[in-house]
Design a protein around this motif. Structure first.
Motif, short mmCIF file in Angstrom:
data_model
loop_
_atom_site.label_atom_id
_atom_site.label_comp_id
_atom_site.label_asym_id
_atom_site.label_seq_id
_atom_site.Cartn_x
_atom_site.Cartn_y
_atom_site.Cartn_z
N PRO A 62 0.80 -1.24 0.00
CA PRO A 62 0.00 0.00 0.00
C PRO A 62 0.83 1.28 0.00
N GLU A 63 1.94 1.29 0.73
CA GLU A 63 2.74 2.52 0.82
C GLU A 63 3.47 2.84 -0.48
N LYS A 64 3.45 1.92 -1.45
CA LYS A 64 4.11 2.14 -2.74
C LYS A 64 3.13 2.32 -3.90
N CYS A 65 1.83 2.25 -3.63
CA CYS A 65 0.83 2.43 -4.69
C CYS A 65 0.84 3.87 -5.18
N ARG A 66 0.82 4.02 -6.51
CA ARG A 66 0.84 5.35 -7.13
C ARG A 66 -0.50 5.63 -7.79
N TYR A 67 -0.99 6.86 -7.60
CA TYR A 67 -2.24 7.30 -8.21
C TYR A 67 -1.98 8.65 -8.86
N ASP A 68 -2.32 8.78 -10.14
CA ASP A 68 -2.14 10.03 -10.87
C ASP A 68 -3.49 10.68 -11.13
N ALA A 69 -3.65 11.91 -10.66
CA ALA A 69 -4.81 12.73 -10.98
C ALA A 69 -4.39 13.62 -12.13
N CYS A 70 -5.06 13.51 -13.29
CA CYS A 70 -4.60 14.13 -14.53
C CYS A 70 -5.67 15.01 -15.16
N ILE A 71 -5.20 15.96 -15.96
CA ILE A 71 -6.08 16.69 -16.86
C ILE A 71 -5.41 16.67 -18.23
N VAL A 72 -6.21 16.41 -19.25
CA VAL A 72 -5.71 16.39 -20.62
C VAL A 72 -5.40 17.82 -21.04
N ILE A 73 -4.21 18.01 -21.62
CA ILE A 73 -3.78 19.33 -22.07
C ILE A 73 -3.33 19.24 -23.52
N THR A 74 -3.24 20.39 -24.19
CA THR A 74 -2.79 20.41 -25.58
C THR A 74 -1.27 20.50 -25.64
N GLU A 75 -0.73 20.21 -26.80
CA GLU A 75 0.71 20.30 -27.01
C GLU A 75 1.22 21.72 -26.82
N SER A 76 0.39 22.69 -27.15
CA SER A 76 0.85 24.09 -27.14
C SER A 76 0.84 24.72 -25.74
N GLU A 77 0.18 24.09 -24.80
CA GLU A 77 0.08 24.70 -23.47
C GLU A 77 1.38 24.51 -22.70
N GLN A 78 1.96 25.62 -22.29
CA GLN A 78 3.19 25.61 -21.48
C GLN A 78 2.77 25.83 -20.03
N LEU A 79 2.85 24.79 -19.24
CA LEU A 79 2.27 24.83 -17.91
C LEU A 79 3.28 24.39 -16.85
N GLU A 80 4.48 24.88 -16.93
CA GLU A 80 5.51 24.48 -15.96
C GLU A 80 5.09 24.94 -14.57
N ASP A 81 5.28 24.05 -13.60
CA ASP A 81 4.88 24.34 -12.23
C ASP A 81 5.59 23.36 -11.31
#
Length: 152
Positions: A62-81
């Motif tokens: 359980p302590e190694k299970c990974r879950y990704d919460a995602c939003i689909v983005i376009t190729e042109s979006e620059q969203l560095e954070d």
């Protein structure tokens, strides 16, 4: 329950990864992502959110299970954070199952999905299952379980 085979495209995604037991922390990861996406004006009627459990909790501690919460983005979006990762999700054939977004209905769906696969000429492919949240379903408290499949 509606079930159809759909060929999903490859997606570019922005995501928050949660590591630890699956459960309430997954919802927190999704809330963090939604807050970020809202601030970037990405959370709108064309938004597609994805929840991706990366590991099988029956074989991964359980302590190694990974879950990704995602939003689909376009190729042109620059969203560095600092808090958000950018990645690619490969496409392919998926069994799409539209269900009410409740723990009970999702559990019931899995009791139908597996037997359905055995009689449909498909089997699960070796990719993560995806929970897809499209705007028109999200506000009615529905989601889609997307099971990767390949012909037998």
């Amino acid at each position: 329950m509606e079930m159809v085979i759909e060929n999903l495209p490859s997606y570019r995604v922005a995501y928050v990864r949660q590591v630890g037991p699956y459960g309430p922390d997954n919802a927190q990861a999704m809330n963090t992502l939604k807050q970020w996406a809202d601030n970037k004006q990405l959370l709108n009627e064309s938004a597609t959110l994805l929840g991706i459990p990366q590991d099988d909790p029956t074989t991964t501690p359980p302590e190694k299970c990974r879950y990704d919460a995602c939003i689909v983005i376009t190729e042109s979006e620059q969203l560095e954070d600092d808090y958000i990762e950018i990645g690619e999700l490969s496409g392919g054939d998926y069994l799409i199952c539209k269900v009410r977004h409740t723990a009970e209905d999702i559990q019931q769906a899995w009791r139908v999905i597996i037997p359905h696969l055995h009689t449909s000429g498909y089997r699960m492919d070796n990719k993560p299952v995806i929970e897809r949240y499209r705007w028109e379903l999200l506000h009615r408290h529905w989601c889609e379980i997307c099971v990767p499949v390949r012909p037998v």
